[in-house]
Design a protein around this motif. Structure first.
Motif, PDB file in Angstrom:
ATOM      1  N   GLN A 188     -16.040  92.791  47.958  1.00 29.86           N
ATOM      2  CA  GLN A 188     -16.863  92.009  47.044  1.00 29.86           C
ATOM      3  C   GLN A 188     -16.271  90.607  46.933  1.00 29.86           C
ATOM      4  OE1 GLN A 188     -16.667  93.189  42.940  1.00 29.86           O
ATOM      5  NE2 GLN A 188     -18.457  91.974  42.331  1.00 29.86           N
ATOM      6  N   VAL A 189     -17.124  89.593  47.058  1.00 31.23           N
ATOM      7  CA  VAL A 189     -16.683  88.211  46.990  1.00 31.23           C
ATOM      8  C   VAL A 189     -17.382  87.536  45.804  1.00 31.23           C
ATOM      9  CG1 VAL A 189     -16.444  86.039  48.235  1.00 31.23           C
ATOM     10  CG2 VAL A 189     -16.448  88.206  49.497  1.00 31.23           C
ATOM     11  N   VAL A 190     -16.594  86.880  44.943  1.00 30.94           N
ATOM     12  CA  VAL A 190     -17.132  86.281  43.722  1.00 30.94           C
ATOM     13  C   VAL A 190     -16.725  84.813  43.661  1.00 30.94           C
ATOM     14  CG1 VAL A 190     -17.091  86.353  41.189  1.00 30.94           C
ATOM     15  CG2 VAL A 190     -17.083  88.484  42.505  1.00 30.94           C
ATOM     16  N   GLY A 191     -17.624  83.986  43.137  1.00 33.45           N
ATOM     17  CA  GLY A 191     -17.337  82.573  42.972  1.00 33.45           C
ATOM     18  C   GLY A 191     -16.705  82.270  41.626  1.00 33.45           C
ATOM     19  N   HIS A 192     -15.973  81.170  41.574  1.00 38.82           N
ATOM     20  CA  HIS A 192     -15.317  80.734  40.332  1.00 38.82           C
ATOM     21  C   HIS A 192     -15.377  79.215  40.287  1.00 38.82           C
ATOM     22  CE1 HIS A 192     -12.230  80.999  37.063  1.00 38.82           C
ATOM     23  NE2 HIS A 192     -11.950  79.773  37.503  1.00 38.82           N
ATOM     24  N   TRP A 193     -15.833  78.665  39.154  1.00 42.26           N
ATOM     25  CA  TRP A 193     -15.923  77.220  38.981  1.00 42.26           C
ATOM     26  C   TRP A 193     -14.651  76.664  38.357  1.00 42.26           C
ATOM     27  CZ3 TRP A 193     -19.854  74.002  40.551  1.00 42.26           C
ATOM     28  CH2 TRP A 193     -21.024  74.621  40.991  1.00 42.26           C
ATOM     29  N   PHE A 194     -14.115  75.625  38.992  1.00 42.77           N
ATOM     30  CA  PHE A 194     -13.044  74.827  38.410  1.00 42.77           C
ATOM     31  C   PHE A 194     -13.679  73.493  38.009  1.00 42.77           C
ATOM     32  CE2 PHE A 194     -10.637  77.529  41.457  1.00 42.77           C
ATOM     33  CZ  PHE A 194      -9.766  78.128  40.558  1.00 42.77           C
ATOM     34  N   GLY A 195     -14.063  73.351  36.750  1.00 54.17           N
ATOM     35  CA  GLY A 195     -14.769  72.152  36.322  1.00 54.17           C
ATOM     36  C   GLY A 195     -16.202  72.163  36.830  1.00 54.17           C
ATOM     37  N   ASP A 196     -16.808  70.979  36.945  1.00 56.38           N
ATOM     38  CA  ASP A 196     -18.215  70.903  37.341  1.00 56.38           C
ATOM     39  C   ASP A 196     -18.421  70.373  38.757  1.00 56.38           C
ATOM     40  OD1 ASP A 196     -17.596  68.240  36.989  1.00 56.38           O
ATOM     41  OD2 ASP A 196     -18.901  67.943  35.251  1.00 56.38           O
ATOM     42  N   ARG A 197     -17.323  70.278  39.539  1.00 53.95           N
ATOM     43  CA  ARG A 197     -17.469  69.793  40.912  1.00 53.95           C
ATOM     44  C   ARG A 197     -16.841  70.701  41.961  1.00 53.95           C
ATOM     45  NH1 ARG A 197     -17.867  63.371  41.816  1.00 53.95           N
ATOM     46  NH2 ARG A 197     -19.072  62.821  39.968  1.00 53.95           N
ATOM     47  N   ARG A 198     -16.137  71.738  41.533  1.00 56.17           N
ATOM     48  CA  ARG A 198     -15.467  72.600  42.513  1.00 56.17           C
ATOM     49  C   ARG A 198     -15.842  74.058  42.288  1.00 56.17           C
ATOM     50  NH1 ARG A 198      -8.926  73.225  43.609  1.00 56.17           N
ATOM     51  NH2 ARG A 198      -9.068  75.214  44.722  1.00 56.17           N
ATOM     52  N   LEU A 199     -16.199  74.717  43.384  1.00 54.46           N
ATOM     53  CA  LEU A 199     -16.581  76.125  43.360  1.00 54.46           C
ATOM     54  C   LEU A 199     -15.862  76.844  44.496  1.00 54.46           C
ATOM     55  CD1 LEU A 199     -18.387  78.548  42.513  1.00 54.46           C
ATOM     56  CD2 LEU A 199     -20.171  77.598  44.005  1.00 54.46           C
ATOM     57  N   PRO A 385      -4.008  77.347  39.224  1.00 44.47           N
ATOM     58  CA  PRO A 385      -4.867  77.906  40.268  1.00 44.47           C
ATOM     59  C   PRO A 385      -5.749  76.881  40.964  1.00 44.47           C
ATOM     60  CG  PRO A 385      -5.635  78.556  38.086  1.00 44.47           C
ATOM     61  CD  PRO A 385      -4.302  77.927  37.900  1.00 44.47           C
ATOM     62  N   ASP A 386      -5.985  75.722  40.350  1.00 44.65           N
ATOM     63  CA  ASP A 386      -6.797  74.703  41.012  1.00 44.65           C
ATOM     64  C   ASP A 386      -5.957  73.596  41.633  1.00 44.65           C
ATOM     65  OD1 ASP A 386      -5.942  73.609  38.635  1.00 44.65           O
ATOM     66  OD2 ASP A 386      -7.866  72.674  38.126  1.00 44.65           O
ATOM     67  N   ASN A 387      -4.637  73.776  41.664  1.00 50.37           N
ATOM     68  CA  ASN A 387      -3.740  72.832  42.324  1.00 50.37           C
ATOM     69  C   ASN A 387      -3.558  73.306  43.762  1.00 50.37           C
ATOM     70  OD1 ASN A 387      -1.829  70.976  43.091  1.00 50.37           O
ATOM     71  ND2 ASN A 387      -0.315  71.538  41.551  1.00 50.37           N
ATOM     72  N   GLY A 388      -4.454  72.857  44.626  1.00 47.95           N
ATOM     73  CA  GLY A 388      -4.519  73.413  45.974  1.00 47.95           C
ATOM     74  C   GLY A 388      -5.481  74.595  45.996  1.00 47.95           C
ATOM     75  N   LEU A 389      -5.348  75.419  47.009  1.00 47.30           N
ATOM     76  CA  LEU A 389      -6.236  76.585  47.170  1.00 47.30           C
ATOM     77  C   LEU A 389      -5.567  77.824  46.600  1.00 47.30           C
ATOM     78  CD1 LEU A 389      -7.397  75.837  50.833  1.00 47.30           C
ATOM     79  CD2 LEU A 389      -8.522  75.187  48.683  1.00 47.30           C
ATOM     80  N   TRP A 392      -5.474  82.564  43.641  1.00 47.14           N
ATOM     81  CA  TRP A 392      -4.898  83.922  43.574  1.00 47.14           C
ATOM     82  C   TRP A 392      -4.000  84.097  42.359  1.00 47.14           C
ATOM     83  CZ3 TRP A 392      -7.327  86.990  46.762  1.00 47.14           C
ATOM     84  CH2 TRP A 392      -7.863  86.472  47.941  1.00 47.14           C
ATOM     85  N   ASN A 393      -3.644  83.021  41.706  1.00 43.47           N
ATOM     86  CA  ASN A 393      -2.806  83.115  40.511  1.00 43.47           C
ATOM     87  C   ASN A 393      -3.599  83.454  39.254  1.00 43.47           C
ATOM     88  OD1 ASN A 393      -0.006  82.235  41.521  1.00 43.47           O
ATOM     89  ND2 ASN A 393      -1.376  80.684  42.379  1.00 43.47           N
ATOM     90  N   LEU A 394      -4.922  83.600  39.388  1.00 44.43           N
ATOM     91  CA  LEU A 394      -5.758  84.107  38.310  1.00 44.43           C
ATOM     92  C   LEU A 394      -5.972  85.603  38.492  1.00 44.43           C
ATOM     93  CD1 LEU A 394      -8.614  81.442  37.968  1.00 44.43           C
ATOM     94  CD2 LEU A 394      -6.810  81.923  36.318  1.00 44.43           C
ATOM     95  N   SER A 395      -5.951  86.351  37.378  1.00 49.63           N
ATOM     96  CA  SER A 395      -6.297  87.775  37.452  1.00 49.63           C
ATOM     97  C   SER A 395      -7.759  87.906  37.856  1.00 49.63           C
ATOM     98  CB  SER A 395      -6.076  88.435  36.085  1.00 49.63           C
ATOM     99  OG  SER A 395      -7.005  87.916  35.138  1.00 49.63           O
ATOM    100  N   TRP A 396      -8.143  89.083  38.335  1.00 50.70           N
ATOM    101  CA  TRP A 396      -9.526  89.288  38.768  1.00 50.70           C
ATOM    102  C   TRP A 396     -10.496  89.114  37.601  1.00 50.70           C
ATOM    103  CZ3 TRP A 396     -12.202  88.592  42.749  1.00 50.70           C
ATOM    104  CH2 TRP A 396     -13.434  89.218  42.971  1.00 50.70           C
ATOM    105  N   SER A 397     -10.106  89.570  36.418  1.00 49.71           N
ATOM    106  CA  SER A 397     -10.994  89.411  35.261  1.00 49.71           C
ATOM    107  C   SER A 397     -11.174  87.941  34.909  1.00 49.71           C
ATOM    108  CB  SER A 397     -10.451  90.181  34.060  1.00 49.71           C
ATOM    109  OG  SER A 397      -9.163  89.713  33.701  1.00 49.71           O
ATOM    110  N   ALA A 398     -10.104  87.165  35.007  1.00 51.26           N
ATOM    111  CA  ALA A 398     -10.214  85.728  34.729  1.00 51.26           C
ATOM    112  C   ALA A 398     -11.016  85.025  35.820  1.00 51.26           C
ATOM    113  CB  ALA A 398      -8.821  85.113  34.614  1.00 51.26           C
ATOM    114  N   TRP A 399     -10.852  85.493  37.042  1.00 46.73           N
ATOM    115  CA  TRP A 399     -11.606  84.903  38.146  1.00 46.73           C
ATOM    116  C   TRP A 399     -13.110  85.139  37.963  1.00 46.73           C
ATOM    117  CZ3 TRP A 399     -10.370  81.616  41.995  1.00 46.73           C
ATOM    118  CH2 TRP A 399     -11.315  81.434  42.992  1.00 46.73           C
ATOM    119  N   THR A 400     -13.498  86.367  37.730  1.00 48.14           N
ATOM    120  CA  THR A 400     -14.934  86.680  37.599  1.00 48.14           C
ATOM    121  C   THR A 400     -15.536  86.046  36.357  1.00 48.14           C
ATOM    122  OG1 THR A 400     -14.380  88.781  36.520  1.00 48.14           O
ATOM    123  CG2 THR A 400     -14.728  88.823  38.915  1.00 48.14           C
TER     124      THR A 400
END
Length: 405
Positions: A188-199, A385-389, A392-400
């Motif tokens: 399963q692949v899920v998207g996560h927004w970092f601000g309003d310009r990065r997904l 987690p948004d400093n580079g790619l 993975w430093n976010l838990s799955w619950s925080a990511w989703t």
């Protein structure tokens, strides 16, 4: 003086003239009857049955840069000419093998005025034509996402799909729902927004080694913000290579390289100094440079260093953390495996010119963009987690929780 007989003759003459005129008009408009008598009562069409449709309407100012083309029904295209209006520069394109469509060979430019002239013939050889002049959607009214990884590449198991948009996105749900990322592994692949310009997109765990990931971008015409529309429509695929995860232990100043579950090598390193510690956490190699310049003034260290030819450098954060070769260390007191001396990077023994059999060259040659480097036991904090790619430093619950769909 007009006599009754003369008046009567004039009326009769006028009536006869009118009758002749009527007969003449009937003869001029009598093709249908004539064709009916010559073709068993069936009417033969005079106009072509070929109907040409140009995707961009004549006069449009928001035409797609991807979907512009020509189609025909009831016939075959004979010629299509597309030019940049004003300059007359030709836009290369091709008619399909069945003659039913034409499309340009390359994506059109934004905010550019074009002209299309198309001709076709139906089965009876009767011609048809269509023309349109239109302008593609402007840069001010459109958005594009720069993404990584590129199509056809092979990357490490930690490589996320990452979009950076050139406009702020207010309708995140609309944009995210028109980008799908699927893996042949079934993850399963899920998207996560970092601000309003990065997904970014990733699975819960690292990608499965050897899997193929396909990204479908269907943003053409999607409204991302008020009056701002997407222009991209394409499919991108990349391959996940072998699994390689390297762990840097700041306590021991060593790095253990594990590939597909087996330890390849333990390499002595020099992490950040006590004054300039190295981030902890899972970091993904995002770029590789055989040699690069590192200037402290670009990352907040003033004139503390400026090295024009740092060898075997691999980026771990956008803020300037690299794992790289070090040739300027003291030969009489090498720090590798003993102490941290860098400004936060992870250094390996190397030679100037990026040549020779060195630990840094070995690691560079055995690494892919997308490989994971984990740093532990540093006195510093965990990398953002948004400093580079480094999502993975976010838990799955925080990511989703950061998904808009």
């Amino acid at each position: 003086m007009t006599t009754p007989d003369i008046a009567a003759r004039r009326v009769l003459g006028a009536c006869a003239a009118l009758m002749v005129g009527a007969l003449t008009l009937t003869a001029c408009g009598g093709d249908a009857n004539a064709n009916a008598s010559n073709s068993g009562g069936k009417e033969s069409p005079k106009t072509s049955t070929a109907k040409i449709a140009i995707s961009a309407k004549d006069g449009a100012t928001d035409a797609s840069i991807n979907a512009t083309g020509v189609k025909v029904s009831g016939g075959r295209l004979t010629e299509v000419k597309m030019t940049v209006s004003g300059s007359g520069q030709a836009v290369p394109g091709a008619i399909s093998a069945d003659g039913h469509s034409w499309s340009p060979k390359q994506r059109l430019e934004r905010g550019t005025k074009y002209r299309i002239a198309a001709t076709a013939k139906d089965a009876g050889g009767r011609p048809a034509a269509a023309n349109a002049i239109f302008t593609t959607v402007s840069s001010a009214n459109s958005f594009i996402g720069t993404y990584t990884p590129d199509d056809g590449t092979t990357v490490g198991v930690g490589m996320p799909v990452s979009f950076t948009f050139d406009k702020s996105i207010s309708d995140k749900k609309a944009v995210q729902s028109h980008i799908t990322v699927d893996s042949s592994s079934g993850q399963q692949v899920v998207g996560h927004w970092f601000g309003d310009r990065r997904l970014d997109f990733r699975p819960q765990e690292y990608w499965k080694a050897g899997s193929k990931v396909t990204m479908n971008i269907d943003l053409d015409g999607v409204q991302g913000a008020q009056g701002v529309y997407g222009v991209q429509k394409k499919t991108v695929s990349f391959t996940i290579g072998r699994s390689q995860v390297s762990t840097v232990d700041v306590n021991t100043e060593t790095m253990t390289v594990v590939r597909d579950g087996q330890t390849l090598k333990t390499v002595p390193i020099s992490a950040g100094s006590p004054q300039h510690t190295t981030y902890n956490g899972q970091m993904v190699i995002s770029e590789k440079f055989t040699q690069t310049r590192m200037n402290g003034s670009t990352v907040g260290f003033g004139g503390e260093y400026d090295i024009p030819d740092v060898p075997h450098a691999m980026r771990l954060t956008s803020s300037g953390t690299f794992i790289h070769g070090n040739y300027w260390y003291s030969r009489g007191n090498p720090p590798f495996g003993r102490q941290g001396t860098s400004h936060g990077c992870v250094g390996l023994a190397d030679v100037q010119g990026a040549q020779g059999d060195t630990p840094a060259k070995w690691f560079f040659d055995h690494s892919l963009v997308g490989d994971v480097v984990i740093v532990k036991n540093s006195p510093d904090s965990t990398v953002s987690p948004d400093n580079g790619l480094n999502g993975w430093n976010l838990s799955w619950s925080a990511w989703t929780a950061g998904s808009a769909v």
